[in-house]
Enzyme design. Structure first.
Site, PDB file in Angstrom:
ATOM      1  N   GLU A 173       0.816  -1.227   0.000  1.00  0.00           N
ATOM      2  CA  GLU A 173       0.000   0.000   0.000  1.00  0.00           C
ATOM      3  C   GLU A 173       0.849   1.275   0.000  1.00  0.00           C
ATOM      4  O   GLU A 173       0.635   2.196   0.795  1.00  0.00           O
ATOM      5  CB  GLU A 173      -0.959  -0.007   1.196  1.00  0.00           C
ATOM      6  CG  GLU A 173      -1.991  -1.113   1.116  1.00  0.00           C
ATOM      7  CD  GLU A 173      -3.036  -1.069   2.230  1.00  0.00           C
ATOM      8  OE1 GLU A 173      -2.940  -0.213   3.130  1.00  0.00           O
ATOM      9  OE2 GLU A 173      -3.962  -1.912   2.191  1.00  0.00           O
ATOM     10  N   GLU A 292      -5.470  -8.629  -0.221  1.00  0.00           N
ATOM     11  CA  GLU A 292      -6.194  -8.265   1.001  1.00  0.00           C
ATOM     12  C   GLU A 292      -7.646  -8.062   0.629  1.00  0.00           C
ATOM     13  O   GLU A 292      -7.974  -7.206  -0.192  1.00  0.00           O
ATOM     14  CB  GLU A 292      -5.652  -6.982   1.648  1.00  0.00           C
ATOM     15  CG  GLU A 292      -4.351  -7.131   2.395  1.00  0.00           C
ATOM     16  CD  GLU A 292      -3.978  -5.887   3.204  1.00  0.00           C
ATOM     17  OE1 GLU A 292      -4.883  -5.217   3.745  1.00  0.00           O
ATOM     18  OE2 GLU A 292      -2.780  -5.586   3.271  1.00  0.00           O
TER      19      GLU A 292
END
Length: 500
Positions: A173, A292
């Site tokens: 991320e 995720e």
């Protein structure tokens, strides 16, 4: 009773499903590792300190791959802290989760746990505070047989055989302001390219995952993906997607429809990958790693309850999932299956305690959350060829997504066993739906089992005191030519057909 109709054709196939689609995720966050998979002194702990009761539940799911060690954690992690004699490992301030990291569990311990539960490791490298050198050294430590500094160091730590880690994530991320070492797409694209290049020089057999946008709601999406891939295209194999759903407006109909947004997210990323492929005149196709995904609804309040700073394994993102959450997870699994031609890796985030399908009490029992069951069913029965299922079902109106069908469904063919498994969620809050089937080219296939997860109370949860409040059960098989079965209202369904 209203009816829905599905159509399958033996010649209409999406793809062979990569078993890694049913992977999961363990981060050094909260109680995922410490007091999750690992708890020295627990009555079920093995000689290394891993909880056997938790390991047994992971085996029950048959998890094929687990992403490790993060997550936000990895962007500040020095992997060297977790190797060598445990008593000599440093304790660190862990800034992502405001905790103390003891480093009792590191690469070698986690790899041993993975072997114990029969899964592969998917390792992430730190591209937040570290870079190219640390990444290549970690590959050498894990995968090179012997005869070099890092491989011989691993051997000196009691691990003679290389771990042979196949899949590696290039950070986590990196577009997020919450990330240690946040980068622009240009900055990340450059370091990811250089890290990927040398990591594959160390071990050409590995597969690499570049960071995509943290969600499709980021302001830089999907330009981030395009820029990153323009730098990394020839070195990476996948780009990542992350998505968490939640019933923030307390509207169950809207909540159950949110997988529509997940579906559009996947389509947009595929289109972006293929745009870069065309721009580069490349013959290589980049696939997707949805590494995720989950619903965070039941754990949302816990995010706001910040524990005292610098605790070891504080409870973070923990909550009890109800039936509604399990249905949303089922819809998300179905969405992944329907994109099996491009989504090759999936990681339910996470596996234990933190947003976990498995929960534990410190020193106490472990149990299966409601979301455990659709995940387990998909992993067990979703191996094979994803079929291009067509669904004709009554619709309901939503504010965010327009008209949405009550039935969400996917189908998987196991040719060797002559079995078809249909996964279906009935979003209807008021009534059951009869399911008709057109099985073109599948003559002789009959329903042999229909497993249902439902409850009279959609808010029902499983807990340490009542672990079996919401559990799957089988229902009577319908013996009518045009009706496959009946889907109860608000239910997750596993319909198994076999050629007789």
């Amino acid at each position: 009773m209203k009816t829905a109709e599905i159509t399958l054709d033996k010649d209409y196939r999406i793809s062979l499903i990569d078993k890694r689609l049913y992977g999961s995720f363990i981060e050094h966050m909260g109680r995922a590792v410490y007091n999750g998979i690992y708890e020295k002194g627990h009555r079920t702990a093995d000689s290394m300190g891993f909880r056997r009761d938790v390991s047994d539940l992971v085996k029950e799911i048959d998890v094929p791959i687990v992403r490790y060690p993060g997550g936000n954690f990895v962007s500040g992690y020095n992997w060297e802290d977790g190797i060598g004699p445990v008593e000599q490992r440093p304790r660190r301030l862990e800034l992502a989760w405001n905790s103390i990291e003891t480093n009792e569990v590191g690469i070698n311990e986690f790899a041993q746990w993975a072997k114990l539960v029969g899964t592969e490791v998917m390792l992430a490298v730190n591209l937040g505070t570290r870079g190219v050198d640390a990444a290549r050294n970690l590959v050498e430590y894990c995968n090179h047989p012997s005869g070099t500094y890092w491989s011989d160091l691993r051997i000196s730590h009691g691990v003679k055989e290389p771990h042979k880690v196949k899949v590696w994530c290039l950070g986590n991320e990196m577009d997020g302001s919450w990330q240690i070492g946040t980068k622009t797409a240009e900055e990340y694209g450059r370091i990811a390219c250089e890290a990927a290049k040398v990591m594959k020089w160390v071990d050409p057999s590995i597969e690499l995952v570049a960071c995509g946008s943290s969600s499709n709601h980021m302001p830089t999406f999907p330009q981030w993906e395009a820029t990153v891939l323009e730098h990394t295209y020839e070195y990476v194999d996948y780009i990542s997607l992350h998505r968490y759903l939640g019933n923030t407006d307390n509207d169950l109909g809207e909540y159950l429809a949110q997988s529509v947004d997940m579906d559009e997210f996947i389509k947009s990323v595929i289109a972006t990958c293929d745009y870069v492929k065309a721009k580069k005149r490349s013959k290589k196709t980049i696939n997707l790693s949805f590494d995720e995904w989950n619903t965070s609804q039941s754990c949302r309040i816990n995010y706001d309850k910040k524990p005292e700073p610098w605790m070891i394994a504080p409870p973070l993102a923990e909550g009890l999932y109800n039936l509604e959450d399990a249905l949303v997870v089922g819809c998300m699994i179905i969405t992944l299956i329907k994109h099996a031609d491009r989504v090759k890796i999936g990681c339910l985030a996470q596996l234990v305690n933190v947003l976990g399908p498995i929960m534990t009490q410190n020193g106490g029992p472990s149990w299966r959350q409601t979301i455990f069951y659709p995940y387990m069913h998909a992993s067990r029965y979703g191996r094979g060829i994803a079929l291009d299922i067509k669904v004709n079902a009554p619709m309901y109106e939503t504010k965010a997504f327009g008209d949405v069908p009550f039935i969400e469904a996917a189908a998987v063919l196991d040719e060797e066993a002559s079995e078809i498994t249909i996964f279906a969620v009935n979003r209807n809050q008021d009534e059951a739906l009869a399911l008709k089937g057109n099985l073109n080219g599948f003559e002789g296939y009959k329903v042999k089992e229909h497993i249902v997860l439902d409850s009279k109370d959609p808010k029902a949860v499983n807990s340490a005191e009542h672990p079996d409040t919401v559990v799957p059960h089988t229902v009577e098989i319908v013996h009518e030519d045009d009706i496959i079965t009946v889907l109860p209202k608000l239910s997750w369904n596993v319909i198994r057909l076999q050629r007789v």
